[in-house]
Design a protein around this motif. Sequence first.
Motif, PDB file in Angstrom:
ATOM      1  N   SER A 150      -1.668 -29.150 -16.482  1.00  0.00           N
ATOM      2  CA  SER A 150      -1.869 -27.730 -16.173  1.00  0.00           C
ATOM      3  C   SER A 150      -1.762 -26.866 -17.416  1.00  0.00           C
ATOM      4  O   SER A 150      -1.667 -25.639 -17.328  1.00  0.00           O
ATOM      5  CB  SER A 150      -0.824 -27.270 -15.162  1.00  0.00           C
ATOM      6  N   ILE A 151      -1.820 -27.510 -18.548  1.00  0.00           N
ATOM      7  CA  ILE A 151      -1.570 -26.824 -19.818  1.00  0.00           C
ATOM      8  C   ILE A 151      -2.423 -25.584 -20.019  1.00  0.00           C
ATOM      9  O   ILE A 151      -2.028 -24.671 -20.717  1.00  0.00           O
ATOM     10  CB  ILE A 151      -1.784 -27.823 -20.981  1.00  0.00           C
ATOM     11  N   ASP A 152      -3.582 -25.518 -19.381  1.00  0.00           N
ATOM     12  CA  ASP A 152      -4.448 -24.364 -19.619  1.00  0.00           C
ATOM     13  C   ASP A 152      -4.170 -23.184 -18.687  1.00  0.00           C
ATOM     14  O   ASP A 152      -4.819 -22.150 -18.790  1.00  0.00           O
ATOM     15  CB  ASP A 152      -5.918 -24.783 -19.489  1.00  0.00           C
ATOM     16  N   ARG A 153      -3.217 -23.352 -17.796  1.00  0.00           N
ATOM     17  CA  ARG A 153      -2.897 -22.216 -16.934  1.00  0.00           C
ATOM     18  C   ARG A 153      -2.163 -21.147 -17.745  1.00  0.00           C
ATOM     19  O   ARG A 153      -1.361 -21.468 -18.621  1.00  0.00           O
ATOM     20  CB  ARG A 153      -2.024 -22.657 -15.754  1.00  0.00           C
ATOM     21  N   PRO A 154      -2.417 -19.883 -17.405  1.00  0.00           N
ATOM     22  CA  PRO A 154      -1.836 -18.785 -18.185  1.00  0.00           C
ATOM     23  C   PRO A 154      -0.301 -18.830 -18.298  1.00  0.00           C
ATOM     24  O   PRO A 154       0.237 -18.560 -19.351  1.00  0.00           O
ATOM     25  CB  PRO A 154      -2.276 -17.544 -17.411  1.00  0.00           C
ATOM     26  N   HIS A 155       0.380 -19.140 -17.194  1.00  0.00           N
ATOM     27  CA  HIS A 155       1.844 -19.095 -17.261  1.00  0.00           C
ATOM     28  C   HIS A 155       2.441 -20.484 -17.190  1.00  0.00           C
ATOM     29  O   HIS A 155       3.457 -20.717 -16.553  1.00  0.00           O
ATOM     30  CB  HIS A 155       2.382 -18.219 -16.120  1.00  0.00           C
ATOM     31  N   TRP A 156       1.772 -21.384 -17.862  1.00  0.00           N
ATOM     32  CA  TRP A 156       2.138 -22.792 -17.827  1.00  0.00           C
ATOM     33  C   TRP A 156       3.641 -23.054 -17.982  1.00  0.00           C
ATOM     34  O   TRP A 156       4.233 -23.745 -17.141  1.00  0.00           O
ATOM     35  CB  TRP A 156       1.333 -23.536 -18.892  1.00  0.00           C
TER      36      TRP A 156
ATOM     37  N   ALA B 220       9.414 -23.889 -13.018  1.00  0.00           N
ATOM     38  CA  ALA B 220       9.599 -23.586 -11.592  1.00  0.00           C
ATOM     39  C   ALA B 220       9.286 -24.818 -10.746  1.00  0.00           C
ATOM     40  O   ALA B 220       9.985 -25.116  -9.779  1.00  0.00           O
ATOM     41  CB  ALA B 220       8.706 -22.415 -11.183  1.00  0.00           C
ATOM     42  N   ALA B 221       8.244 -25.541 -11.138  1.00  0.00           N
ATOM     43  CA  ALA B 221       7.880 -26.733 -10.366  1.00  0.00           C
ATOM     44  C   ALA B 221       9.001 -27.767 -10.419  1.00  0.00           C
ATOM     45  O   ALA B 221       9.323 -28.404  -9.416  1.00  0.00           O
ATOM     46  CB  ALA B 221       6.569 -27.317 -10.902  1.00  0.00           C
TER      47      ALA B 221
ATOM     48  N   ALA C 268       9.996 -18.336  -5.253  1.00  0.00           N
ATOM     49  CA  ALA C 268       9.137 -19.469  -5.654  1.00  0.00           C
ATOM     50  C   ALA C 268       7.781 -18.973  -6.146  1.00  0.00           C
ATOM     51  O   ALA C 268       7.205 -18.041  -5.574  1.00  0.00           O
ATOM     52  CB  ALA C 268       8.945 -20.411  -4.470  1.00  0.00           C
ATOM     53  N   LEU C 269       7.291 -19.555  -7.197  1.00  0.00           N
ATOM     54  CA  LEU C 269       6.006 -19.159  -7.761  1.00  0.00           C
ATOM     55  C   LEU C 269       4.864 -19.957  -7.137  1.00  0.00           C
ATOM     56  O   LEU C 269       4.910 -21.184  -7.118  1.00  0.00           O
ATOM     57  CB  LEU C 269       5.967 -19.425  -9.266  1.00  0.00           C
ATOM     58  N   PRO C 270       3.832 -19.280  -6.665  1.00  0.00           N
ATOM     59  CA  PRO C 270       2.642 -19.997  -6.193  1.00  0.00           C
ATOM     60  C   PRO C 270       2.107 -20.937  -7.270  1.00  0.00           C
ATOM     61  O   PRO C 270       1.633 -22.026  -6.966  1.00  0.00           O
ATOM     62  CB  PRO C 270       1.650 -18.862  -5.914  1.00  0.00           C
ATOM     63  N   GLY C 271       2.196 -20.523  -8.516  1.00  0.00           N
ATOM     64  CA  GLY C 271       1.715 -21.377  -9.615  1.00  0.00           C
ATOM     65  C   GLY C 271       2.403 -22.725  -9.642  1.00  0.00           C
ATOM     66  O   GLY C 271       1.797 -23.743 -10.004  1.00  0.00           O
ATOM     67  N   ALA C 272       3.672 -22.757  -9.245  1.00  0.00           N
ATOM     68  CA  ALA C 272       4.388 -24.031  -9.238  1.00  0.00           C
ATOM     69  C   ALA C 272       3.781 -24.955  -8.185  1.00  0.00           C
ATOM     70  O   ALA C 272       3.651 -26.164  -8.392  1.00  0.00           O
ATOM     71  CB  ALA C 272       5.871 -23.801  -8.962  1.00  0.00           C
ATOM     72  N   VAL C 273       3.392 -24.368  -7.068  1.00  0.00           N
ATOM     73  CA  VAL C 273       2.741 -25.164  -6.027  1.00  0.00           C
ATOM     74  C   VAL C 273       1.385 -25.663  -6.533  1.00  0.00           C
ATOM     75  O   VAL C 273       1.011 -26.827  -6.333  1.00  0.00           O
ATOM     76  CB  VAL C 273       2.573 -24.331  -4.734  1.00  0.00           C
ATOM     77  N   MET C 274       0.672 -24.781  -7.214  1.00  0.00           N
ATOM     78  CA  MET C 274      -0.620 -25.184  -7.773  1.00  0.00           C
ATOM     79  C   MET C 274      -0.448 -26.367  -8.725  1.00  0.00           C
ATOM     80  O   MET C 274      -1.269 -27.280  -8.771  1.00  0.00           O
ATOM     81  CB  MET C 274      -1.250 -24.012  -8.536  1.00  0.00           C
TER      82      MET C 274
END
Lengths: 190, 190
Positions: A152-158, A164-165, B137-143
């Motif tokens: 996911s390195i290219d996501r803005p808030h990686w 968080a993940a 929780a961040l949606p981005g983490a789910v992504m």
Amino acid sequence: MRADARRNREAIVAAARAAFDRDEQLRFDDFADRAGVGVGTLYRHFPTREALAAAVYQGEVIALCERARASTRSAGEALESFLRGFVDYVLAHAALARVLADLVTPDVQVTGGSELERTIAELMARAAAEGVIRDDALPGAVMIVLHGIGSSIDRPHWPRESRAAIELLLDGLGPDHRDGEVDSSRTSGT
Amino acid sequence: MRADARRNREAIVAAARAAFDRDEQLRFDDFADRAGVGVGTLYRHFPTREALAAAVYQGEVIALCERARASTRSAGEALESFLRGFVDYVLAHAALARVLADLVTPDVQVTGGSELERTIAELMARAAAEGVIRDDALPGAVMIVLHGIGSSIDRPHWPRESRAAIELLLDGLGPDHRDGEVDSSRTSGT
DNA sequence: GCATTAAGTGGAGATTGTCTCCGTTTGATA
DNA sequence: TATCAAACGGAGACAATCTCCACTTAATGC
């Protein structure tokens, strides 16, 4: 192994490490130029880009793994700090993230990958034995999350989302939801 | 749009869907042959492989999303079933998994991707408002987890591990661990 | 030292996949 | 049925990967 062969191999790894550290996107053949060797030499030592990346990072990954397995802390703490530490390490080495896919997919003959999975499996087994995580969790599921972080390195808030993940994952690993999931019993009529 | 243009476009999408469904690994130009059109036509309609994949799956993904957002069930249930359903769908369409990376990385101009993330964000917000998941929780983490599932397709136990990853994620999303993580307080001396 | 030789080297060019360009064809419109 | 912009097709330019083999060099035995 002949002396010149070792010298070349080391030159290639050093050049690759330098390029990776700057997160430069090089054509594979360019690693040969950077190291001052021919492409033939490059390909003989490292048949694929992944093999080269593995040579660069294998040592570090294996060191992280060994440190975790040798840890004298409780299994729960060891697992937590290993996962957080691994993610921090990946966040700090974007190039590692780009090849994590291959470290995580075991079909490739890359020692670092299976070593990573073995370590996670061992730490999870110990933590489960201590009762601090559920005992039905698959190491592979953890690998999948790590894989997601790496790719996911290219996501803005990686970085933020990656951490968080990992926190969600650690929470989900906790022993208290052998049944659980989202707590639907609390559903209100809102 | 001219009639022949639409006809060609549809022929390409149909050919691509057929190839994807069999999980064939085609050169991009081959999609043109399969559809009986020239490569120029292929590239005019779909500048990249991802654009083509998006055309094939966008409809389905958006339909899944809309169904979830229109759901009259409680937000917690809607979120749970959407995530499980999405993973099932991905597991059943390996080719989708292979392009999920791009549906998930928002820089690409692909509607399906942002639609997916928007849906997840909305379902999470509703569930958080109902108090059935944590509100931090961040949606981005789910992504990222979904991304991991998509890009782990080559792992031997991909389906089982993917479902396990989603279950861990859903557990981690639960409201009970605003602090939590692995429950170190239970650590025994073992 | 010096021959011997197997291991190693380098890089030209084959190969493979992606993408562009432009002369030709075709559908829409009046 | 004439006009023309839209769309087509595919040859070939381009880019990256990888192979092959004539040449070089380190190691070994005498």
